[in-house]
Design a protein around this motif. Sequence first.
Motif, PDB file in Angstrom:
ATOM      1  N   MET A   1       5.409   2.326 -18.749  1.00 52.20           N
ATOM      2  CA  MET A   1       4.678   3.333 -17.997  1.00 52.20           C
ATOM      3  C   MET A   1       5.195   3.361 -16.568  1.00 52.20           C
ATOM      4  O   MET A   1       5.420   2.328 -15.951  1.00 52.20           O
ATOM      5  N   THR A   2       5.398   4.572 -16.039  1.00 57.64           N
ATOM      6  CA  THR A   2       5.864   4.729 -14.675  1.00 57.64           C
ATOM      7  C   THR A   2       4.741   4.422 -13.698  1.00 57.64           C
ATOM      8  O   THR A   2       3.651   4.977 -13.794  1.00 57.64           O
ATOM      9  N   ARG A   3       5.002   3.540 -12.753  1.00 58.08           N
ATOM     10  CA  ARG A   3       3.982   3.167 -11.766  1.00 58.08           C
ATOM     11  C   ARG A   3       3.702   4.346 -10.844  1.00 58.08           C
ATOM     12  O   ARG A   3       4.624   4.923 -10.255  1.00 58.08           O
ATOM     13  N   PRO A   4       2.425   4.740 -10.662  1.00 60.71           N
ATOM     14  CA  PRO A   4       2.117   5.850  -9.749  1.00 60.71           C
ATOM     15  C   PRO A   4       2.525   5.523  -8.322  1.00 60.71           C
ATOM     16  O   PRO A   4       2.501   4.374  -7.887  1.00 60.71           O
ATOM     17  N   VAL A   5       2.887   6.571  -7.585  1.00 57.05           N
ATOM     18  CA  VAL A   5       3.148   6.432  -6.155  1.00 57.05           C
ATOM     19  C   VAL A   5       1.924   6.929  -5.407  1.00 57.05           C
ATOM     20  O   VAL A   5       1.018   7.544  -5.981  1.00 57.05           O
ATOM     21  N   VAL A   6       1.874   6.653  -4.116  1.00 56.67           N
ATOM     22  CA  VAL A   6       0.728   7.028  -3.283  1.00 56.67           C
ATOM     23  C   VAL A   6       1.222   7.897  -2.138  1.00 56.67           C
ATOM     24  O   VAL A   6       2.248   7.592  -1.510  1.00 56.67           O
ATOM     25  N   ALA A   7       0.502   8.975  -1.859  1.00 62.04           N
ATOM     26  CA  ALA A   7       0.838   9.845  -0.733  1.00 62.04           C
ATOM     27  C   ALA A   7      -0.374  10.004   0.172  1.00 62.04           C
ATOM     28  O   ALA A   7      -1.507  10.114  -0.304  1.00 62.04           O
ATOM     29  N   VAL A   8      -0.119  10.025   1.475  1.00 59.81           N
ATOM     30  CA  VAL A   8      -1.175  10.244   2.464  1.00 59.81           C
ATOM     31  C   VAL A   8      -0.773  11.458   3.295  1.00 59.81           C
ATOM     32  O   VAL A   8       0.304  11.475   3.899  1.00 59.81           O
ATOM     33  N   VAL A   9      -1.646  12.453   3.310  1.00 61.36           N
ATOM     34  CA  VAL A   9      -1.343  13.716   3.966  1.00 61.36           C
ATOM     35  C   VAL A   9      -2.032  13.802   5.321  1.00 61.36           C
ATOM     36  O   VAL A   9      -3.266  13.735   5.409  1.00 61.36           O
ATOM     37  N   ASP A  10      -1.232  13.916   6.367  1.00 57.94           N
ATOM     38  CA  ASP A  10      -1.725  14.234   7.714  1.00 57.94           C
ATOM     39  C   ASP A  10      -2.783  13.261   8.219  1.00 57.94           C
ATOM     40  O   ASP A  10      -3.793  13.674   8.811  1.00 57.94           O
ATOM     41  N   ALA A  11      -2.589  11.979   7.977  1.00 58.95           N
ATOM     42  CA  ALA A  11      -3.510  10.976   8.530  1.00 58.95           C
ATOM     43  C   ALA A  11      -3.421  11.001  10.056  1.00 58.95           C
ATOM     44  O   ALA A  11      -2.337  11.147  10.622  1.00 58.95           O
ATOM     45  N   LYS A  12      -4.560  10.855  10.713  1.00 56.01           N
ATOM     46  CA  LYS A  12      -4.585  10.884  12.175  1.00 56.01           C
ATOM     47  C   LYS A  12      -4.538   9.483  12.775  1.00 56.01           C
ATOM     48  O   LYS A  12      -4.155   9.320  13.937  1.00 56.01           O
ATOM     49  N   THR A  13      -4.938   8.490  12.004  1.00 58.25           N
ATOM     50  CA  THR A  13      -5.043   7.127  12.519  1.00 58.25           C
ATOM     51  C   THR A  13      -4.071   6.223  11.787  1.00 58.25           C
ATOM     52  O   THR A  13      -4.152   6.084  10.553  1.00 58.25           O
ATOM     53  N   SER A  14      -3.181   5.590  12.515  1.00 53.85           N
ATOM     54  CA  SER A  14      -2.179   4.748  11.871  1.00 53.85           C
ATOM     55  C   SER A  14      -2.817   3.540  11.191  1.00 53.85           C
ATOM     56  O   SER A  14      -2.300   3.033  10.189  1.00 53.85           O
ATOM     57  N   GLY A  15      -3.973   3.090  11.703  1.00 53.35           N
ATOM     58  CA  GLY A  15      -4.643   1.956  11.074  1.00 53.35           C
ATOM     59  C   GLY A  15      -5.025   2.244   9.637  1.00 53.35           C
ATOM     60  O   GLY A  15      -4.969   1.363   8.775  1.00 53.35           O
ATOM     61  N   ASN A  16      -5.428   3.478   9.345  1.00 60.19           N
ATOM     62  CA  ASN A  16      -5.762   3.836   7.971  1.00 60.19           C
ATOM     63  C   ASN A  16      -4.540   3.790   7.069  1.00 60.19           C
ATOM     64  O   ASN A  16      -4.627   3.388   5.907  1.00 60.19           O
ATOM     65  N   VAL A  17      -3.411   4.199   7.586  1.00 62.04           N
ATOM     66  CA  VAL A  17      -2.174   4.112   6.795  1.00 62.04           C
ATOM     67  C   VAL A  17      -1.843   2.650   6.510  1.00 62.04           C
ATOM     68  O   VAL A  17      -1.461   2.288   5.390  1.00 62.04           O
ATOM     69  N   GLY A  18      -2.035   1.788   7.501  1.00 62.34           N
ATOM     70  CA  GLY A  18      -1.806   0.361   7.284  1.00 62.34           C
ATOM     71  C   GLY A  18      -2.763  -0.216   6.262  1.00 62.34           C
ATOM     72  O   GLY A  18      -2.375  -1.031   5.415  1.00 62.34           O
ATOM     73  N   THR A  19      -4.027   0.209   6.315  1.00 65.66           N
ATOM     74  CA  THR A  19      -5.017  -0.254   5.339  1.00 65.66           C
ATOM     75  C   THR A  19      -4.633   0.165   3.932  1.00 65.66           C
ATOM     76  O   THR A  19      -4.746  -0.615   2.976  1.00 65.66           O
ATOM     77  N   ILE A  20      -4.175   1.391   3.769  1.00 64.15           N
ATOM     78  CA  ILE A  20      -3.755   1.880   2.451  1.00 64.15           C
ATOM     79  C   ILE A  20      -2.538   1.110   1.965  1.00 64.15           C
ATOM     80  O   ILE A  20      -2.451   0.736   0.788  1.00 64.15           O
ATOM     81  N   ALA A  21      -1.586   0.844   2.861  1.00 68.64           N
ATOM     82  CA  ALA A  21      -0.407   0.071   2.477  1.00 68.64           C
ATOM     83  C   ALA A  21      -0.810  -1.317   1.995  1.00 68.64           C
ATOM     84  O   ALA A  21      -0.277  -1.828   1.000  1.00 68.64           O
ATOM     85  N   ARG A  22      -1.761  -1.920   2.688  1.00 66.43           N
ATOM     86  CA  ARG A  22      -2.231  -3.251   2.267  1.00 66.43           C
ATOM     87  C   ARG A  22      -2.895  -3.188   0.899  1.00 66.43           C
ATOM     88  O   ARG A  22      -2.657  -4.046   0.041  1.00 66.43           O
ATOM     89  N   ALA A  23      -3.742  -2.174   0.672  1.00 65.79           N
ATOM     90  CA  ALA A  23      -4.385  -2.026  -0.631  1.00 65.79           C
ATOM     91  C   ALA A  23      -3.340  -1.819  -1.726  1.00 65.79           C
ATOM     92  O   ALA A  23      -3.474  -2.334  -2.839  1.00 65.79           O
ATOM     93  N   MET A  24      -2.313  -1.073  -1.426  1.00 65.41           N
ATOM     94  CA  MET A  24      -1.225  -0.877  -2.396  1.00 65.41           C
ATOM     95  C   MET A  24      -0.600  -2.220  -2.762  1.00 65.41           C
ATOM     96  O   MET A  24      -0.360  -2.511  -3.943  1.00 65.41           O
ATOM     97  N   LYS A  25      -0.345  -3.021  -1.767  1.00 67.79           N
ATOM     98  CA  LYS A  25       0.251  -4.345  -2.009  1.00 67.79           C
ATOM     99  C   LYS A  25      -0.704  -5.212  -2.827  1.00 67.79           C
ATOM    100  O   LYS A  25      -0.286  -5.928  -3.749  1.00 67.79           O
ATOM    101  N   ASN A  26      -1.994  -5.151  -2.527  1.00 67.35           N
ATOM    102  CA  ASN A  26      -2.990  -5.929  -3.261  1.00 67.35           C
ATOM    103  C   ASN A  26      -2.985  -5.609  -4.747  1.00 67.35           C
ATOM    104  O   ASN A  26      -3.136  -6.494  -5.593  1.00 67.35           O
ATOM    105  N   PHE A  27      -2.834  -4.321  -5.068  1.00 68.76           N
ATOM    106  CA  PHE A  27      -3.067  -3.881  -6.438  1.00 68.76           C
ATOM    107  C   PHE A  27      -1.811  -3.427  -7.169  1.00 68.76           C
ATOM    108  O   PHE A  27      -1.893  -2.803  -8.229  1.00 68.76           O
ATOM    109  N   GLY A  28      -0.646  -3.749  -6.625  1.00 66.96           N
ATOM    110  CA  GLY A  28       0.588  -3.565  -7.371  1.00 66.96           C
ATOM    111  C   GLY A  28       1.325  -2.261  -7.160  1.00 66.96           C
ATOM    112  O   GLY A  28       2.348  -2.010  -7.813  1.00 66.96           O
ATOM    113  N   PHE A  29       0.849  -1.405  -6.265  1.00 69.79           N
ATOM    114  CA  PHE A  29       1.548  -0.152  -5.980  1.00 69.79           C
ATOM    115  C   PHE A  29       2.641  -0.404  -4.941  1.00 69.79           C
ATOM    116  O   PHE A  29       2.484  -1.254  -4.066  1.00 69.79           O
ATOM    117  N   ARG A  30       3.735   0.334  -5.020  1.00 72.91           N
ATOM    118  CA  ARG A  30       4.882   0.024  -4.172  1.00 72.91           C
ATOM    119  C   ARG A  30       5.343   1.174  -3.287  1.00 72.91           C
ATOM    120  O   ARG A  30       5.726   0.954  -2.145  1.00 72.91           O
TER     121      ARG A  30
END
Length: 244
Positions: A1-30
């Motif tokens: 199965m192809t691993r899903p990718v994650v996209a973030v559209v027009d985030a205003k706060t870089s901290g939220n992007v960092g939080t999402i990146a960390r969650a991706m790492k936690n749960f196997g998304f790359r």
Amino acid sequence: MTRPVVAVVDAKTSGNVGTIARAMKNFGFRDLYLTDPPDLSRDSEAYGFAGQAREDVLPDAEVVDFDSLVENFHTVGFTAITNEDARKHTRWPYTTPEELRETLGEVDAPTCLVFGREAVGLHNEELERLDQVASIPASAEYPVMNLGQAATIALYELQELARDDTQLPEKERERAAEAEIERYYDHVDDFLDDIDYPEEKQAKTMRLVRRVLGRAHPTGREIATLHGILRRTENRLGDDATDN
């Protein structure tokens, strides 16, 4: 199965992007794709929030336009606010992350999980171009979540589509031998006799004990411990009787 990718559209706060990146790492998304991202320099909040994802997920993120996501992936957009019925199609039908896990698990296709802005999420014009809409069940009084929080919950629910294994040991449980469990039931029955438990209630009580342990699937050690509790109680009762 192809691993899903994650996209973030027009985030205003870089901290939220960092939080999402960390969650991706936690749960196997790359693979992280960003459309119109905020400042993600090494000294931005993103790297402070990313944890170990600062080593790969975040610096490897690719900046793309929205058209690229639509053209190259089966897209699933996340929104807190859905329509109530099929009279409006932009946010209907929707699926929950749990349902999404089941349906995506049956299809091998390049899939992109799309999250929108902190304040307003994905615009209707964007949702109209996506293949599916998903929404996290939440309180009707306040369903809108922080962007990083919503993405973390969604990625947790969908982790089976991404991670290879976890840090947790296998949840194997070796049930005690039936003979051991039956001896414990006999012990309880004798104990009830010893404490002059009402005879008319004893059969019902034994059925309840059997059903509780039947659901619990006790291990041999747990049965031995339960035996020990009864023995100590019996010894204490014996001591009290001697003292009297």
